[in-house]
Design a protein around this motif. Structure first.
Motif, PDB file in Angstrom:
ATOM      1  N   GLU A 183      58.610  33.219  27.083  1.00  0.00           N
ATOM      2  CA  GLU A 183      58.263  31.938  26.454  1.00  0.00           C
ATOM      3  C   GLU A 183      56.828  31.949  25.953  1.00  0.00           C
ATOM      4  O   GLU A 183      56.512  31.318  24.940  1.00  0.00           O
ATOM      5  CB  GLU A 183      58.467  30.773  27.427  1.00  0.00           C
ATOM      6  N   GLN A 184      55.968  32.688  26.637  1.00  0.00           N
ATOM      7  CA  GLN A 184      54.556  32.710  26.243  1.00  0.00           C
ATOM      8  C   GLN A 184      54.300  33.617  25.038  1.00  0.00           C
ATOM      9  O   GLN A 184      53.679  33.205  24.065  1.00  0.00           O
ATOM     10  CB  GLN A 184      53.696  33.170  27.418  1.00  0.00           C
ATOM     11  N   HIS A 185      54.780  34.853  25.085  1.00  0.00           N
ATOM     12  CA  HIS A 185      54.442  35.808  24.013  1.00  0.00           C
ATOM     13  C   HIS A 185      55.559  36.034  23.003  1.00  0.00           C
ATOM     14  O   HIS A 185      55.377  36.756  22.026  1.00  0.00           O
ATOM     15  CB  HIS A 185      54.001  37.155  24.593  1.00  0.00           C
ATOM     16  N   LYS A 186      56.709  35.393  23.245  1.00  0.00           N
ATOM     17  CA  LYS A 186      57.856  35.435  22.325  1.00  0.00           C
ATOM     18  C   LYS A 186      58.391  36.845  22.090  1.00  0.00           C
ATOM     19  O   LYS A 186      58.999  37.124  21.052  1.00  0.00           O
ATOM     20  CB  LYS A 186      57.485  34.774  20.972  1.00  0.00           C
ATOM     21  N   GLY A 187      58.147  37.734  23.031  1.00  0.00           N
ATOM     22  CA  GLY A 187      58.690  39.085  22.915  1.00  0.00           C
ATOM     23  C   GLY A 187      57.780  40.082  22.235  1.00  0.00           C
ATOM     24  O   GLY A 187      58.123  41.275  22.155  1.00  0.00           O
ATOM     25  N   TYR A 188      56.646  39.625  21.734  1.00  0.00           N
ATOM     26  CA  TYR A 188      55.709  40.551  21.079  1.00  0.00           C
ATOM     27  C   TYR A 188      55.061  41.470  22.118  1.00  0.00           C
ATOM     28  O   TYR A 188      55.031  41.168  23.317  1.00  0.00           O
ATOM     29  CB  TYR A 188      54.648  39.779  20.289  1.00  0.00           C
ATOM     30  N   GLY A 189      54.539  42.574  21.653  1.00  0.00           N
ATOM     31  CA  GLY A 189      54.021  43.606  22.543  1.00  0.00           C
ATOM     32  C   GLY A 189      52.622  43.355  23.048  1.00  0.00           C
ATOM     33  O   GLY A 189      51.725  44.184  22.845  1.00  0.00           O
ATOM     34  N   THR A 190      52.432  42.247  23.710  1.00  0.00           N
ATOM     35  CA  THR A 190      51.127  41.934  24.297  1.00  0.00           C
ATOM     36  C   THR A 190      50.892  42.820  25.523  1.00  0.00           C
ATOM     37  O   THR A 190      51.830  43.414  26.082  1.00  0.00           O
ATOM     38  CB  THR A 190      51.057  40.461  24.731  1.00  0.00           C
ATOM     39  N   ALA A 191      49.638  42.878  25.950  1.00  0.00           N
ATOM     40  CA  ALA A 191      49.311  43.662  27.147  1.00  0.00           C
ATOM     41  C   ALA A 191      50.096  43.153  28.352  1.00  0.00           C
ATOM     42  O   ALA A 191      50.598  43.950  29.172  1.00  0.00           O
ATOM     43  CB  ALA A 191      47.803  43.598  27.412  1.00  0.00           C
ATOM     44  N   GLN A 192      50.224  41.834  28.471  1.00  0.00           N
ATOM     45  CA  GLN A 192      50.979  41.228  29.572  1.00  0.00           C
ATOM     46  C   GLN A 192      52.445  41.650  29.528  1.00  0.00           C
ATOM     47  O   GLN A 192      53.037  42.004  30.552  1.00  0.00           O
ATOM     48  CB  GLN A 192      50.864  39.705  29.478  1.00  0.00           C
ATOM     49  N   HIS A 193      53.027  41.626  28.337  1.00  0.00           N
ATOM     50  CA  HIS A 193      54.437  41.990  28.186  1.00  0.00           C
ATOM     51  C   HIS A 193      54.654  43.469  28.524  1.00  0.00           C
ATOM     52  O   HIS A 193      55.600  43.830  29.240  1.00  0.00           O
ATOM     53  CB  HIS A 193      54.901  41.692  26.754  1.00  0.00           C
ATOM     54  N   ILE A 194      53.788  44.324  28.020  1.00  0.00           N
ATOM     55  CA  ILE A 194      53.934  45.764  28.262  1.00  0.00           C
ATOM     56  C   ILE A 194      53.773  46.080  29.749  1.00  0.00           C
ATOM     57  O   ILE A 194      54.510  46.902  30.310  1.00  0.00           O
ATOM     58  CB  ILE A 194      52.929  46.548  27.400  1.00  0.00           C
ATOM     59  N   ALA A 195      52.834  45.386  30.410  1.00  0.00           N
ATOM     60  CA  ALA A 195      52.655  45.586  31.854  1.00  0.00           C
ATOM     61  C   ALA A 195      53.919  45.190  32.609  1.00  0.00           C
ATOM     62  O   ALA A 195      54.363  45.904  33.531  1.00  0.00           O
ATOM     63  CB  ALA A 195      51.459  44.778  32.346  1.00  0.00           C
ATOM     64  N   ALA A 196      54.528  44.066  32.222  1.00  0.00           N
ATOM     65  CA  ALA A 196      55.761  43.615  32.871  1.00  0.00           C
ATOM     66  C   ALA A 196      56.907  44.588  32.592  1.00  0.00           C
ATOM     67  O   ALA A 196      57.728  44.877  33.476  1.00  0.00           O
ATOM     68  CB  ALA A 196      56.124  42.218  32.386  1.00  0.00           C
ATOM     69  N   LEU A 197      56.955  45.094  31.372  1.00  0.00           N
ATOM     70  CA  LEU A 197      58.005  46.037  30.990  1.00  0.00           C
ATOM     71  C   LEU A 197      57.908  47.315  31.824  1.00  0.00           C
ATOM     72  O   LEU A 197      58.924  47.856  32.290  1.00  0.00           O
ATOM     73  CB  LEU A 197      57.860  46.345  29.501  1.00  0.00           C
ATOM     74  N   ARG A 198      56.693  47.787  32.039  1.00  0.00           N
ATOM     75  CA  ARG A 198      56.501  48.999  32.843  1.00  0.00           C
ATOM     76  C   ARG A 198      56.811  48.763  34.323  1.00  0.00           C
ATOM     77  O   ARG A 198      57.306  49.656  35.013  1.00  0.00           O
ATOM     78  CB  ARG A 198      55.065  49.499  32.660  1.00  0.00           C
ATOM     79  N   GLU A 199      56.553  47.550  34.766  1.00  0.00           N
ATOM     80  CA  GLU A 199      56.808  47.232  36.177  1.00  0.00           C
ATOM     81  C   GLU A 199      58.285  46.975  36.449  1.00  0.00           C
ATOM     82  O   GLU A 199      58.843  47.465  37.441  1.00  0.00           O
ATOM     83  CB  GLU A 199      55.987  46.014  36.600  1.00  0.00           C
ATOM     84  N   LEU A 200      58.928  46.207  35.557  1.00  0.00           N
ATOM     85  CA  LEU A 200      60.292  45.752  35.792  1.00  0.00           C
ATOM     86  C   LEU A 200      61.348  46.592  35.078  1.00  0.00           C
ATOM     87  O   LEU A 200      62.533  46.522  35.423  1.00  0.00           O
ATOM     88  CB  LEU A 200      60.440  44.295  35.343  1.00  0.00           C
ATOM     89  N   GLY A 201      60.916  47.348  34.049  1.00  0.00           N
ATOM     90  CA  GLY A 201      61.881  48.023  33.196  1.00  0.00           C
ATOM     91  C   GLY A 201      62.451  47.057  32.171  1.00  0.00           C
ATOM     92  O   GLY A 201      62.212  45.847  32.242  1.00  0.00           O
ATOM     93  N   PRO A 202      63.217  47.557  31.227  1.00  0.00           N
ATOM     94  CA  PRO A 202      63.762  46.674  30.194  1.00  0.00           C
ATOM     95  C   PRO A 202      64.897  45.803  30.719  1.00  0.00           C
ATOM     96  O   PRO A 202      65.585  46.162  31.684  1.00  0.00           O
ATOM     97  CB  PRO A 202      64.280  47.650  29.135  1.00  0.00           C
ATOM     98  N   CYS A 203      65.073  44.652  30.076  1.00  0.00           N
ATOM     99  CA  CYS A 203      66.203  43.766  30.355  1.00  0.00           C
ATOM    100  C   CYS A 203      67.138  43.801  29.147  1.00  0.00           C
ATOM    101  O   CYS A 203      66.811  44.413  28.120  1.00  0.00           O
ATOM    102  CB  CYS A 203      65.711  42.346  30.646  1.00  0.00           C
ATOM    103  N   PRO A 204      68.302  43.170  29.215  1.00  0.00           N
ATOM    104  CA  PRO A 204      69.230  43.211  28.083  1.00  0.00           C
ATOM    105  C   PRO A 204      68.674  42.637  26.775  1.00  0.00           C
ATOM    106  O   PRO A 204      69.214  42.932  25.707  1.00  0.00           O
ATOM    107  CB  PRO A 204      70.420  42.368  28.574  1.00  0.00           C
ATOM    108  N   ALA A 205      67.614  41.852  26.840  1.00  0.00           N
ATOM    109  CA  ALA A 205      67.036  41.266  25.623  1.00  0.00           C
ATOM    110  C   ALA A 205      66.109  42.224  24.887  1.00  0.00           C
ATOM    111  O   ALA A 205      65.711  41.944  23.756  1.00  0.00           O
ATOM    112  CB  ALA A 205      66.268  39.990  25.973  1.00  0.00           C
TER     113      ALA A 205
END
Length: 204
Positions: free
Chosen positions: A172-194
């Protein structure tokens, strides 16, 4: 209406005004979400009347989220036609983002009462009418700007829903764009179906 708003409408109607004057049935088209790492790409096709002109119609990127929501509602109440089309992350991965965007635009334009389509930058859609691709069209066409708002608000609402479905990524915050926060979460959690697998190879 402020003088600044009047000046913006003069600029935005420089493309549309002559078409209204000639009685040409035309639509404006734009998309939102070509660049993000997650979520759909969303396209909108809008047929706007020449009167009344909505004072806050503008390139969606120039409006605050609150203002976009307000103008979205005004467009929905005023437009002669609004079509929305989208392409999923799976489709984007399968055929690439440009072709998926074109598919979303074709879906948005289905049934539009128009013989001319003003399109923000994209060419070669094969629509049932003349296509006119305009670079930075959302800055010089009132109808394309209206379409940009419909596409952007629709997609933002989808990302808010994905945030609830897949907590932890802050969609909801970054709308899926590749922000530092998003990339950090992606590396921690792995990808989701979205997530778009073809977009995230460098980050996971």
């Amino acid at each position: 209406m402020t003088k600044k708003r009047e000046e913006r409408l003069v600029l935005l109607t420089q493309t549309d005004g002559p078409l209204w004057a000639q009685g040409i049935a035309f639509a404006g088209m734009d998309e939102a979400g070509r660049g993000p790492l997650a979520g759909n790409v969303v396209a909108a096709c809008v047929v706007m009347p020449g009167d009344p002109l909505l004072p806050w119609v503008d390139d969606s990127k120039k409006l605050s989220p609150k203002r976009r929501e307000q103008v979205f509602d005004e467009i929905m109440q005023t437009a002669l036609f609004v079509g929305v089309g989208e392409a999923t992350p799976e489709e984007i991965d399968a055929i690439n983002i440009l072709e998926a965007t074109k598919n979303a635009m074709r879906r948005a334009a289905m049934g539009a009462p128009a013989s001319l389509f003003l399109i923000d930058a994209v060419k070669g859609l094969g629509l049932p009418g003349e296509e006119r691709a305009i670079i930075h069209g959302d800055a010089v066409s009132y109808s394309i700007a209206a379409a940009s708002i419909i596409a952007k608000v629709t997609r933002d609402r989808q990302m808010a829903e994905l945030d609830r479905l897949y907590p932890g990524y802050n969609f909801e915050q970054h709308k899926g764009y590749g922000t530092a926060q998003h990339i950090a979460a992606l590396r921690e959690l792995g990808p989701c179906p979205a997530h778009r697998r073809s977009f995230i190879g460098n980050f996971v």
